[in-house]
Scaffold this motif. Structure first.
Motif, PDB file in Angstrom:
ATOM      1  N   ASP A 164      -5.217 -12.618   0.852  1.00 42.47           N
ATOM      2  CA  ASP A 164      -4.976 -13.202   2.162  1.00 42.47           C
ATOM      3  C   ASP A 164      -4.407 -12.134   3.095  1.00 42.47           C
ATOM      4  O   ASP A 164      -4.143 -11.005   2.682  1.00 42.47           O
ATOM      5  CB  ASP A 164      -4.062 -14.431   2.073  1.00 42.47           C
ATOM      6  N   LYS A 165      -4.184 -12.505   4.324  1.00 42.57           N
ATOM      7  CA  LYS A 165      -3.740 -11.532   5.335  1.00 42.57           C
ATOM      8  C   LYS A 165      -2.358 -10.977   5.021  1.00 42.57           C
ATOM      9  O   LYS A 165      -2.095  -9.786   5.202  1.00 42.57           O
ATOM     10  CB  LYS A 165      -3.760 -12.176   6.724  1.00 42.57           C
ATOM     11  N   ASN A 166      -1.429 -11.839   4.535  1.00 43.97           N
ATOM     12  CA  ASN A 166      -0.074 -11.385   4.230  1.00 43.97           C
ATOM     13  C   ASN A 166      -0.070 -10.328   3.133  1.00 43.97           C
ATOM     14  O   ASN A 166       0.626  -9.312   3.220  1.00 43.97           O
ATOM     15  CB  ASN A 166       0.809 -12.562   3.817  1.00 43.97           C
ATOM     16  N   LEU A 167      -0.878 -10.583   2.095  1.00 52.77           N
ATOM     17  CA  LEU A 167      -0.968  -9.607   1.004  1.00 52.77           C
ATOM     18  C   LEU A 167      -1.575  -8.308   1.504  1.00 52.77           C
ATOM     19  O   LEU A 167      -1.099  -7.209   1.180  1.00 52.77           O
ATOM     20  CB  LEU A 167      -1.817 -10.177  -0.143  1.00 52.77           C
ATOM     21  N   ALA A 168      -2.622  -8.429   2.286  1.00 52.03           N
ATOM     22  CA  ALA A 168      -3.291  -7.236   2.798  1.00 52.03           C
ATOM     23  C   ALA A 168      -2.336  -6.396   3.636  1.00 52.03           C
ATOM     24  O   ALA A 168      -2.262  -5.168   3.472  1.00 52.03           O
ATOM     25  CB  ALA A 168      -4.509  -7.641   3.620  1.00 52.03           C
ATOM     26  N   ASP A 169      -1.561  -7.056   4.506  1.00 51.44           N
ATOM     27  CA  ASP A 169      -0.618  -6.318   5.364  1.00 51.44           C
ATOM     28  C   ASP A 169       0.468  -5.646   4.527  1.00 51.44           C
ATOM     29  O   ASP A 169       0.880  -4.509   4.806  1.00 51.44           O
ATOM     30  CB  ASP A 169       0.017  -7.272   6.381  1.00 51.44           C
ATOM     31  N   GLU A 170       0.942  -6.341   3.485  1.00 54.72           N
ATOM     32  CA  GLU A 170       1.998  -5.780   2.644  1.00 54.72           C
ATOM     33  C   GLU A 170       1.514  -4.546   1.893  1.00 54.72           C
ATOM     34  O   GLU A 170       2.210  -3.521   1.836  1.00 54.72           O
ATOM     35  CB  GLU A 170       2.488  -6.840   1.655  1.00 54.72           C
ATOM     36  N   LEU A 171       0.328  -4.623   1.308  1.00 58.35           N
ATOM     37  CA  LEU A 171      -0.197  -3.489   0.541  1.00 58.35           C
ATOM     38  C   LEU A 171      -0.509  -2.299   1.455  1.00 58.35           C
ATOM     39  O   LEU A 171      -0.297  -1.143   1.077  1.00 58.35           O
ATOM     40  CB  LEU A 171      -1.452  -3.917  -0.225  1.00 58.35           C
ATOM     41  N   CYS A 228       1.220   1.502   1.072  1.00 52.34           N
ATOM     42  CA  CYS A 228       0.447   2.755   0.994  1.00 52.34           C
ATOM     43  C   CYS A 228       0.727   3.661   2.188  1.00 52.34           C
ATOM     44  O   CYS A 228       0.774   4.893   2.037  1.00 52.34           O
ATOM     45  CB  CYS A 228      -1.040   2.430   0.900  1.00 52.34           C
ATOM     46  N   ARG A 229       0.938   3.070   3.350  1.00 50.86           N
ATOM     47  CA  ARG A 229       1.206   3.885   4.543  1.00 50.86           C
ATOM     48  C   ARG A 229       2.564   4.576   4.455  1.00 50.86           C
ATOM     49  O   ARG A 229       2.693   5.765   4.788  1.00 50.86           O
ATOM     50  CB  ARG A 229       1.144   2.986   5.777  1.00 50.86           C
ATOM     51  N   VAL A 230       3.568   3.885   3.933  1.00 58.60           N
ATOM     52  CA  VAL A 230       4.929   4.431   3.863  1.00 58.60           C
ATOM     53  C   VAL A 230       5.076   5.441   2.724  1.00 58.60           C
ATOM     54  O   VAL A 230       5.692   6.502   2.899  1.00 58.60           O
ATOM     55  CB  VAL A 230       5.957   3.284   3.705  1.00 58.60           C
ATOM     56  N   ASN A 231       4.500   5.122   1.572  1.00 58.66           N
ATOM     57  CA  ASN A 231       4.755   5.943   0.377  1.00 58.66           C
ATOM     58  C   ASN A 231       3.646   6.937   0.049  1.00 58.66           C
ATOM     59  O   ASN A 231       3.859   7.827  -0.774  1.00 58.66           O
ATOM     60  CB  ASN A 231       4.989   5.020  -0.817  1.00 58.66           C
TER      61      ASN A 231
END
Length: 386
Positions: free
Chosen positions: A288-295, A299-302
């Motif tokens: 879903d969108k929430n999972l996609a945004d979290e992942l 990846c963007r931060v780490n």
């Protein structure tokens, strides 16, 4: 293991082999009519023998009466032997160059056609789909076999091995998407950050523990990061594995930012000389969108070195959709297939590899920490073609 896929592929090989091994109908040769025997010559009839004419003597004295005696000469008629009838002799055959070679080739060789291969896959397509082989993989194998077999003269005596070899090459091309060596990668960079992705129930947390055990056996030092702050008991589950393996776990409270948990773990690993950071992430029963945004934020931060997707091999063709979704969402570098030891079909391994063109890193083969095997494409292909 893979019994269903083995059965389907074996049936396909045997079907093509039968098409080749079926002898071609030989050309019928009309027998030549035997030459008519020569008629024997008719025997000549013996001519009639006439009696010699009487010559009258000069009458000096009146002749005394003489009894006339009729002399009959026996004429022996020679017996004629029946002439021998000569046996019919066939005219010598003129051997045409290349004729017997063509006949021999029709008996010993067979050229497969596109139609033969289409018919094979038409018969086997539903069975391969039942073995969790994706339709796009079936189409690839069909086209690959046409390139390798169509129009090729195949010896009947070695047809089975020839076709098996063609299948083997096609399957190997499907599953061999390169390889990754974690030990070699760790020598170039420390710590090596690995983020694990996957749906709930795929075996993601257990896989992290098994890979940690694998690295320990290689004399490497892994650190665990409890990045799944969404699922109930996810943190406790990872801590349980950490206690058993005597590994440190970096965690925050439930509901915390997953990206922040993994960030803290990486900083800790850098300061304490760890070789790996193995980070868990939240899963869902669907993307879903929430999972996609979290992942995406994780990846963007780490900026993880590896994004490893964990897939339950028993999910069948759903595994392909999962792989595509995660690959499109954040990009996948490698795959781990779980529960392979109880997978009787095996088609999901082919399908996932072909769908996202990423290597399979490990396969789960049991319940213990050591029940993890490095995936070997060649070994897998040989197993399914046994």
């Amino acid at each position: 293991m893979f019994d269903s896929l083995k059965k389907r592929l074996k049936k396909s090989v045997e079907s093509l082999t039968r098409k080749i091994s079926r002898p071609a109908p030989a050309e019928k040769k009309r027998p030549k009519k035997p030459a008519k025997p020569a008629k024997p010559p008719k025997p000549e009839r013996p001519g009639k023998i006439r009696k010699p004419a009487k010559i009258p003597e000069k009458p000096e004295k009146p002749p005394e009466p003489i009894e006339e005696i009729e002399v009959k000469e026996e004429v022996q008629v020679p017996e004629l032997e029946a002439p021998e009838i000569p046996e019919p002799v066939e005219a010598p055959k003129k051997e045409k160059r290349g004729f017997f070679r063509r006949i021999r080739e029709r008996v010993t060789e067979k050229a497969l056609t596109d139609k033969d291969i289409d018919e094979l896959f038409q018969e086997s397509e539903s069975e391969l789909l039942q073995a969790n082989v994706a339709l796009e993989v079936i189409d690839f194998l069909k086209q690959d076999l046409k390139k390798k077999l169509a129009g090729r003269q195949v010896k009947r005596s070695g047809a089975g091995e020839f076709i098996r070899k063609a299948f083997e090459e096609g399957l190997l091309e499907t599953v061999d998407q390169g390889s990754l060596n974690l030990v070699k990668m760790a020598r170039k960079k420390k710590p090596l950050t690995c983020v694990f992705l996957g749906f709930n129930g795929s075996g993601k947390t257990t896989t992290i523990a098994r890979i940690a055990r694998y690295l320990q056996n290689k004399k490497l030092k892994p650190l665990l990061a409890a990045g799944d702050t969404f699922r109930a008991a996810a943190i406790e589950q990872l801590e349980h594995h950490g206690e058993k393996l005597k590994l440190k776990v970096i965690k925050h409270q439930y509901g915390a930012d997953s990206a922040a948990v993994i960030y803290d773990a990486v900083r800790h690993a850098e300061g304490q000389g760890y070789d790996f950071v193995l980070a868990d992430t939240a899963g869902r029963t669907h993307v879903d969108k929430n999972l996609a945004d979290e992942l995406k934020k994780v990846c963007r931060v780490n900026k993880p070195d590896l994004k490893i997707l964990v897939v339950d091999s028993l999910t069948g063709n759903d595994a392909v959709e999962q792989a595509r979704e995660f690959n499109e969402m954040v990009g996948v570098d490698a795959v781990v297939m779980t529960k392979v030891d109880v997978n009787t079909k095996g088609g999901s391994i082919l399908s996932v590899c072909y769908a996202i063109k990423k290597p399979i890193l490990f396969i789960g083969m049991g319940q213990g920490y050591d029940d993890l095997e490095m995936f070997s494409p060649g070994k897998f292909v040989k197993q399914v073609l046994e």
